[in-house]
Design an enzyme around this catalytic site. Structure first.
Site, PDB file in Angstrom:
ATOM      1  N   SER A 106     -49.756  -7.973  37.416  1.00  0.00           N
ATOM      2  CA  SER A 106     -50.589  -6.797  37.098  1.00  0.00           C
ATOM      3  C   SER A 106     -51.813  -7.184  36.273  1.00  0.00           C
ATOM      4  CB  SER A 106     -49.761  -5.718  36.377  1.00  0.00           C
ATOM      5  OG  SER A 106     -49.398  -6.122  35.082  1.00  0.00           O
TER       6      SER A 106
ATOM      7  N   ILE B 173     -44.088 -23.957  30.904  1.00  0.00           N
ATOM      8  CA  ILE B 173     -44.806 -24.532  29.762  1.00  0.00           C
ATOM      9  C   ILE B 173     -45.583 -25.746  30.255  1.00  0.00           C
ATOM     10  CG2 ILE B 173     -44.515 -25.656  27.530  1.00  0.00           C
ATOM     11  CD1 ILE B 173     -41.942 -23.896  27.249  1.00  0.00           C
TER      12      ILE B 173
ATOM     13  N   ASN C 167     -54.354 -17.482  27.700  1.00  0.00           N
ATOM     14  CA  ASN C 167     -53.053 -16.858  27.973  1.00  0.00           C
ATOM     15  C   ASN C 167     -53.047 -15.481  27.327  1.00  0.00           C
ATOM     16  OD1 ASN C 167     -50.318 -16.720  28.864  1.00  0.00           O
ATOM     17  ND2 ASN C 167     -49.643 -17.144  26.766  1.00  0.00           N
TER      18      ASN C 167
ATOM     19  N   HIS D 203     -50.191 -12.866  25.619  1.00  0.00           N
ATOM     20  CA  HIS D 203     -48.809 -12.832  25.134  1.00  0.00           C
ATOM     21  C   HIS D 203     -48.518 -11.430  24.605  1.00  0.00           C
ATOM     22  CE1 HIS D 203     -45.069 -14.414  23.598  1.00  0.00           C
ATOM     23  NE2 HIS D 203     -45.283 -13.731  22.494  1.00  0.00           N
TER      24      HIS D 203
ATOM     25  N   SER E 232     -51.800 -10.180  22.613  1.00  0.00           N
ATOM     26  CA  SER E 232     -52.795 -11.139  22.102  1.00  0.00           C
ATOM     27  C   SER E 232     -53.326 -11.983  23.253  1.00  0.00           C
ATOM     28  CB  SER E 232     -52.148 -12.092  21.097  1.00  0.00           C
ATOM     29  OG  SER E 232     -51.529 -11.392  20.039  1.00  0.00           O
TER      30      SER E 232
ATOM     31  N   ASP F  20     -47.538 -20.650  22.507  1.00  0.00           N
ATOM     32  CA  ASP F  20     -47.977 -19.355  21.957  1.00  0.00           C
ATOM     33  C   ASP F  20     -48.671 -19.528  20.607  1.00  0.00           C
ATOM     34  OD1 ASP F  20     -46.857 -18.084  24.179  1.00  0.00           O
ATOM     35  OD2 ASP F  20     -44.946 -17.748  23.181  1.00  0.00           O
TER      36      ASP F  20
ATOM     37  N   GLU G 217     -53.012  -4.602  27.778  1.00  0.00           N
ATOM     38  CA  GLU G 217     -53.288  -5.967  28.262  1.00  0.00           C
ATOM     39  C   GLU G 217     -54.355  -5.925  29.350  1.00  0.00           C
ATOM     40  OE1 GLU G 217     -49.692  -7.891  29.577  1.00  0.00           O
ATOM     41  OE2 GLU G 217     -48.694  -7.630  27.658  1.00  0.00           O
TER      42      GLU G 217
HETATM   43  C1  GRF Z   1     -47.312  -9.624  30.551  1.00  0.00           C
HETATM   44  O1  GRF Z   1     -46.629  -8.724  29.759  1.00  0.00           O
HETATM   45  C2  GRF Z   1     -47.876 -10.735  29.723  1.00  0.00           C
HETATM   46  O2  GRF Z   1     -48.155 -10.371  28.410  1.00  0.00           O
HETATM   47  C3  GRF Z   1     -46.778 -11.757  29.725  1.00  0.00           C
HETATM   48  O3  GRF Z   1     -46.169 -11.647  30.979  1.00  0.00           O
HETATM   49  C4  GRF Z   1     -46.376 -10.352  31.503  1.00  0.00           C
HETATM   50  C5  GRF Z   1     -46.972 -10.526  32.862  1.00  0.00           C
HETATM   51  O4  GRF Z   1     -47.082  -9.338  33.570  1.00  0.00           O
HETATM   52  N1  GRF Z   1     -47.321 -13.060  29.443  1.00  0.00           N
HETATM   53  P1  GRF Z   1     -47.892  -9.291  34.930  1.00  0.00           P
HETATM   54  O5  GRF Z   1     -47.275 -10.338  35.858  1.00  0.00           O
HETATM   55  O6  GRF Z   1     -49.327  -9.594  34.620  1.00  0.00           O
HETATM   56  O7  GRF Z   1     -47.681  -7.922  35.467  1.00  0.00           O
END
Ligand code: GRF
Length: 218
Positions: free
Chosen positions: A18, A97, A112, A114, A141, A150, A179
């Site tokens: 997403s 990782i 990234n 997180h 973040s 992270d 996000e």
């Molecule tokens: C998100 O919540 C992101 O923060 C974490 O993994 C999830 C990925 O979701 N790193 P998507 O695949 O982008 O829907």
């Protein structure tokens, strides 16, 4: 003023994608001066690859042979990336990782996202851990990736309230909606030259970024 070329992106996913889709929409709408040249997953058949293809984006998979073979995986990853020649590697729900060697070779060119207010809650199951701790605020973040998991410098955070009665799914939904706003925003800052990586640290608008930018959401 000379127009900049669009920032070339390679996005690494492992699942739903997403965030990748939100970045793709921002590119397609011209909200950010960037172009996704490749979406890669180490898991074949994940929904995010279908989403990317449906949006007309080139996709690929790089098989994950196991943690003991990480360097082998990264050789294949480098080969897949070579053709796309990305300016920026965007980790978006990518669940592996990367080695210190890989991260160092791409210093300042890997982002990234997180799902926590780093440095709190590194690692997995952040929403559950926030609820268990009884925190009143949570968030996400966007950070530069360094060899510390992270642990790279945070650029932008979304802060959201934890509401009474929140469960893991309602809280994660609220965080993920933010996000999809903050990740394209940071990529846009890089594309516009506002954000840069010099002397092993991030700079925003010509100054070292001493602390993350924080944006509050309802
Ligand atoms: C998100 O919540 C992101 O923060 C974490 O993994 C999830 C990925 O979701 N790193 P998507 O695949 O982008 O829907």
């Amino acid at each position: 003023m000379t127009a900049r070329d669009p920032l070339r992106l390679a996005i690494l996913i492992s699942g739903r994608g997403s965030n990748m889709a939100a970045i793709a929409r921002a590119c397609a709408a011209g909200r950010i001066n960037a172009h996704i040249d490749l979406v890669l997953s180490e898991r074949p058949g994940v929904a995010g690859l279908d989403t990317a293809r449906a949006m007309g984006i080139e996709t690929g998979t790089v098989a994950w042979p196991g943690a003991a073979e990480r360097l082998h995986f990264e050789r294949d990853l480098e080969a897949a990336l070579a053709a796309a020649r990305p300016d920026l590697i965007v980790l978006a729900g990518f669940m592996r990782i990367l080695s210190e060697q890989f991260v160092t070779a791409h210093a300042g060119r890997i982002l990234n996202i997180h799902p926590s207010l780093l440095p709190s809650y590194r690692g997995l199951h952040t929403h559950r851990r926030v609820l268990e701790a009884g925190d009143r605020v949570h968030g996400a973040s966007v950070h530069f990736v360094t060899a510390e998991l992270d642990g790279g410098p945070v650029i932008l955070q979304s802060r959201v309230p934890v509401r009474p009665g929140d469960a893991e799914d309602t809280l994660s939904g609220r965080v993920q909606a933010t996000e999809h706003i903050i990740y394209p925003r940071v990529i846009g800052w890089l594309a516009d030259g506002r954000l840069a990586w010099h002397d092993d640290r991030p700079w925003l608008d010509g100054k070292p970024l001493a602390a993350p930018v924080v944006e509050d959401f309802p």
